[in-house]
Each structure stands twice: as C-alpha cells, then as structure tokens.
Design an enzyme around this catalytic site. Structure first.
Site, PDB file in Angstrom:
ATOM      1  N   SER A 191       0.827  -1.199   0.000  1.00  0.00           N
ATOM      2  CA  SER A 191       0.000   0.000   0.000  1.00  0.00           C
ATOM      3  C   SER A 191       0.874   1.266   0.000  1.00  0.00           C
ATOM      4  O   SER A 191       1.714   1.415  -0.888  1.00  0.00           O
ATOM      5  CB  SER A 191      -0.952  -0.061   1.199  1.00  0.00           C
ATOM      6  OG  SER A 191      -1.964   0.898   1.069  1.00  0.00           O
ATOM      7  N   ASP A 348     -10.206  -3.556  -5.117  1.00  0.00           N
ATOM      8  CA  ASP A 348      -9.299  -2.585  -4.510  1.00  0.00           C
ATOM      9  C   ASP A 348      -9.268  -1.362  -5.423  1.00  0.00           C
ATOM     10  O   ASP A 348      -9.037  -1.499  -6.634  1.00  0.00           O
ATOM     11  CB  ASP A 348      -7.897  -3.219  -4.408  1.00  0.00           C
ATOM     12  CG  ASP A 348      -6.859  -2.282  -3.813  1.00  0.00           C
ATOM     13  OD1 ASP A 348      -7.217  -1.141  -3.447  1.00  0.00           O
ATOM     14  OD2 ASP A 348      -5.691  -2.695  -3.726  1.00  0.00           O
ATOM     15  N   HIS A 378      -8.322  -4.699  -0.640  1.00  0.00           N
ATOM     16  CA  HIS A 378      -7.165  -3.937  -0.213  1.00  0.00           C
ATOM     17  C   HIS A 378      -6.784  -4.268   1.230  1.00  0.00           C
ATOM     18  O   HIS A 378      -7.632  -4.283   2.108  1.00  0.00           O
ATOM     19  CB  HIS A 378      -7.401  -2.430  -0.343  1.00  0.00           C
ATOM     20  CG  HIS A 378      -6.134  -1.648  -0.133  1.00  0.00           C
ATOM     21  ND1 HIS A 378      -5.161  -1.565  -1.103  1.00  0.00           N
ATOM     22  CD2 HIS A 378      -5.646  -0.998   0.940  1.00  0.00           C
ATOM     23  CE1 HIS A 378      -4.144  -0.878  -0.633  1.00  0.00           C
ATOM     24  NE2 HIS A 378      -4.409  -0.518   0.616  1.00  0.00           N
TER      25      HIS A 378
END
Ligand SMILES: *[C@@H]1O[C@H](CO)[C@@H](O)[C@H](O)[C@H]1NC(C)=O
Ligand SMILES: *[C@@H]1O[C@H](CO)[C@@H](O)[C@H](O)[C@H]1NC(C)=O
Ligand SMILES: *[C@@H]1O[C@H](CO)[C@@H](O)[C@H](O)[C@H]1NC(C)=O
Length: 408
Positions: A191, A348, A378
């Site tokens: 991320s 996501d 995610h």
C-alpha cells in the site's frame, strides 16, 4: 420487559444496519469482511468524534486504538532474532533468521509498512508477524522501517526517512555486519509502503548510484498516483472495504499537506483537467485507455474535465511530484528499475495503479511478475493469522514469500 425487547430489537437492527454492506459474492469471505469493515468504521467514527470536539487529531486517536490492540515488543522466537535499533537516526526493527550451523551469507529485505502514510508500524503485530514470516520463509534478514507518520510528518518526510534507511542499509559494512550477501537485497512494501519502496528505487536511479545494489522490488497493492481518481478500479470499488475511494483521497491530501476541502475537487479529477498545462503531458503516462486491457476497462469511461480547479495545484504543488506518484516517472528512469513483483486485488481502488505500473515497467523492458487475486481486497495480506484470518490473506502472503524465495 416489553420495553427491553423493543430496545434490544432496535439495537440489533441498528447494529445490523451499521455492519451490513452489500459485497460482491466473489470476494473472499464477505461476512467476515463486513464485520472487519464495521470495526474499522467504528474506530474511524470514534476518532472523528474525538477530533470534532477538539481534543486530539483523529489520526492520533486512530493510531492509539490500533496500537493498543496491535503493538508487539521486540520478542525473539526460536527461529528469528528480533531487535529494535536505529539506522541514520530512524528507528527500525530487524528480523534475523537463526541458522545455527549455516555460516553462509543471507539475503536481505527492506520492508516498508502500509497504512496511508498515517497508520501501521514496524512494531505492530500484523507487520511484525509478516516480517517474521518473510525472514523465516526466505531465510533473509528483514529490516522493517519505522518511518515518521501523519499528522507529525508530511511528504516528503516519509519518503526521506525510507530513502535514508535504504542508503544506510546498502553500505557494504552494514550489510557485512548483518551477514547479508550484498548482491541479494530486495526492497518491498504494501500500500503506502509500496509507494515509498518504489519511489526510493526511482530516487536511487535519479541520484545515479546504488540502484544496482537492489536486485528486486516487490510491491503489494501499491499506491502509485494522485492524478486520476477515476480509473476503472477507483470507479468499480468506490465503496469497497477497507479502503473506500474518499478515504484514499483524504490520505493523499493529508500526505501532500493539502486541505481536506479539496476532496470533491480531486475526486472529480478537477486537479488534472485540460486547462492545467502540466497535467496534460503527465496524464499520458497514466492513460488507462491504452495501458489497461479492455477486459479490465469494462464499461468505465475516462474522466477528463475540460475546465478544472487550477488553484488546487498552487495550493498543493506536490500533486505533480514524481516522488509522490512514482507511476508518472519518465520511461528513461523506469528502464533502470530492478526486476519487479506486483500484487493486485480485484476489489481494490488501487488495482489499476498496480496494473498500469506493471505495463509501464514492461514497456520499459523490466521483467515483471504480475500476481492478481480475483477475490482479494485492499489490505488483505496482513490478515493472514488468527484472529484476523482470511484465506486470501494467507494465499497472498504465501505467493509473495514464494516469489521472494525463488527470485532473490
Ligand atoms: C504544511 O503546511 C503548513 C501550512 O499549511 C506549513 O506550515 C508546513 O510547513 C507544511 N509542511 C510541510 C512538510 O510542507
Ligand atoms: C489515451 O489513449 C487513447 C487510446 O490510445 C487515446 O485515444 C487518447 O487520446 C489518450 N489520452 C490521453 C490524455 O493521452
Ligand atoms: C470542477 O471545475 C469546474 C470548472 O472550474 C467547476 O465548475 C466545478 O464546480 C468543479 N467541481 C468540483 C467538485 O470542484
């Protein structure tokens, strides 16, 4: 008695309303995800409430809540020695696999945790466990970076912390001290950590040194650009747990030290409209009509405004900074990037950030392994152990570790 029943039913319906969220049937374990999402939203709502009454910044409250449940001291176990120390003034946690009889050099992995440049930490249980698993699975020394977070630090401070630790780590005497083979070092992150990992690689290229010291980069559902909030994945997964589109936009604005008042502006792509000259050239580098296969584009249409809000660029110049949006790097830099692994999840908002980057790297001649999870969401990779276990969490983690082991 009757009254108690009425209250109970009312409470139950309210909770169900809070928890219930229509989710696609192909997502991994939808009911569990619904509960996880409700817990996250509850923590967020609570933090916003405390913030609203002017007590403490909402991110500090959120950090406190997650840290309270999730902090882990440096505890060595049978197979991994864990130490907290500092590199160049920046705290790190080292995970060193214990190989009693083996005197050969080990491999090295720099790990940069995710959390919107605001949450998470090398000392958090989830990241601690992930790094232990990597150390054991790959027999590599893992250095997990405790970079500064929002609201105390903004761009480019998170980036600089990651860069400084990387440069320090790559020095021959530091690698030698950790018994690491200097030709087998990877950089990795998930991320926002994936954003920092690849931004650091690109910076090493621009500085003209040290990039040949990094053999691989492994990026887990990375955040790679702030120019287009209407990629097919942003449109498709706008309300998807645990990262809805407006939450990602807020993290971005906060990271770039801009005001939340621009959330709607950026969500409308008003910051990269045709009347903003810098935007036009850069948008070509994230033109998903040409970078993504049509099966991924589905029926979604590009959002390009003829007129936008130029003031947002004056307020937040970092919007066009390649150190924040590594996806817009020029091809000449991308050519020199190391062999790459990119993990993406169908559900996501950031899926297409990863897919477009994979394509741009391939077009520049870089060897890329794409690993796409049709049932992934995610953040799933840190939910791979009890009590926060998702099957897709375990599968993403296993694939990632296997790739590192086979390629590093
Ligand atoms: C962020 O913006 C504030 C003013 O709005 C300024 O004082 C501060 O220096 C900025 N921080 C960074 C890291 O640019
Ligand atoms: C994006 O690519 C498409 C298809 O190749 C092209 O028609 C369009 O003009 C491009 N848009 C931009 C902004 O470069
Ligand atoms: C986007 O820009 C247009 C043109 O300046 C403006 O009319 C519109 O209100 C803006 N939208 C948002 C959400 O800022």
């Amino acid at each position: 008695m009757k009254c108690a029943w009425v209250l109970l039913v009312a409470f139950a319906s309210l909770s169900a309303y809070y928890v219930y969220l229509p989710l696609p049937s192909t997502i991994s374990e939808p009911w569990k995800l619904m509960v996880l999402d409700a817990v996250f939203r509850c923590a967020q709502d609570l933090s916003n409430l405390v913030h609203y009454f002017g007590f403490v910044h909402h991110l500090r409250v959120l950090s406190f809540i997650t840290g309270f449940f999730d902090k882990l001291d440096a505890e060595s176990c049978e197979n991994v020695k864990v130490t907290d120390t500092v590199f160049d003034g920046i705290p790190i946690r080292i995970f060193d696999p214990v190989e009693k009889w083996d005197k050969t050099l080990k491999r090295g992995v720099l790990y940069i945790h995710g959390g919107g440049w605001a949450l998470g930490g090398a000392r958090m249980r989830s990241y601690d466990q992930l790094c232990r698993a990597v150390a054991e699975g790959v027999n590599a020394v893992v250095v997990s970076i405790e970079y500064r977070l929002l609201p105390d630090a903004h761009f480019p401070e998170q980036f600089n912390d990651a860069l400084h630790v990387t440069k320090y780590f790559l020095q021959p005497h530091v690698l030698a001290e950790l018994s690491i083979d200097s030709s087998r070092v990877a950089i990795s992150g998930d991320s926002a950590g994936g954003n920092l990992a690849t931004a650091v690689c690109q910076q090493l290229i621009r500085d003209g040194n040290a990039i040949n010291k990094i053999k691989l980069q492994a990026l887990i559902y990375p955040v790679l650009q702030v120019l287009d909030f209407n990629t097919p994945s942003y449109q498709q997964n706008m309300d998807m747990p645990i990262l809805p589109r407006f939450v990602m936009a807020k993290y971005w604005l906060h990271y770039l030290n801009g005001s939340y008042k621009y959330v709607d502006t950026v969500l409308a792509n008003n910051h990269t409209s045709f009347d903003i000259s810098q935007a036009v050239a850069l948008r070509e580098r994230l033109n998903w009509s040409s970078l993504l296969p049509s099966g991924i584009q589905k029926h979604y249409k590009p959002v390009v405004q003829p007129m936008g809000t130029p003031e947002v660029i004056q307020e937040i110049p970092a919007i066009f900074d390649v150190r924040a949006s590594p996806l817009i790097a020029e091809k000449e830099s991308l050519k020199l990037m190391p062999k790459t692994y990119i993990l993406t999840c169908e559900f996501d908002v950031l899926r297409d950030d990863g897919l477009m980057y994979a394509k741009r790297l391939e077009d520049a001649g870089v060897e890329v392994t794409r690993d796409h999870f049709e049932d992934g969401f995610h953040g799933c990779m840190i939910f791979a152990t009890w009590p926060l276990y998702f099957s897709v969490g375990a599968r993403t983690r296993d694939n990632y570790i296997k790739w590192l082991d086979e390629n590093l």
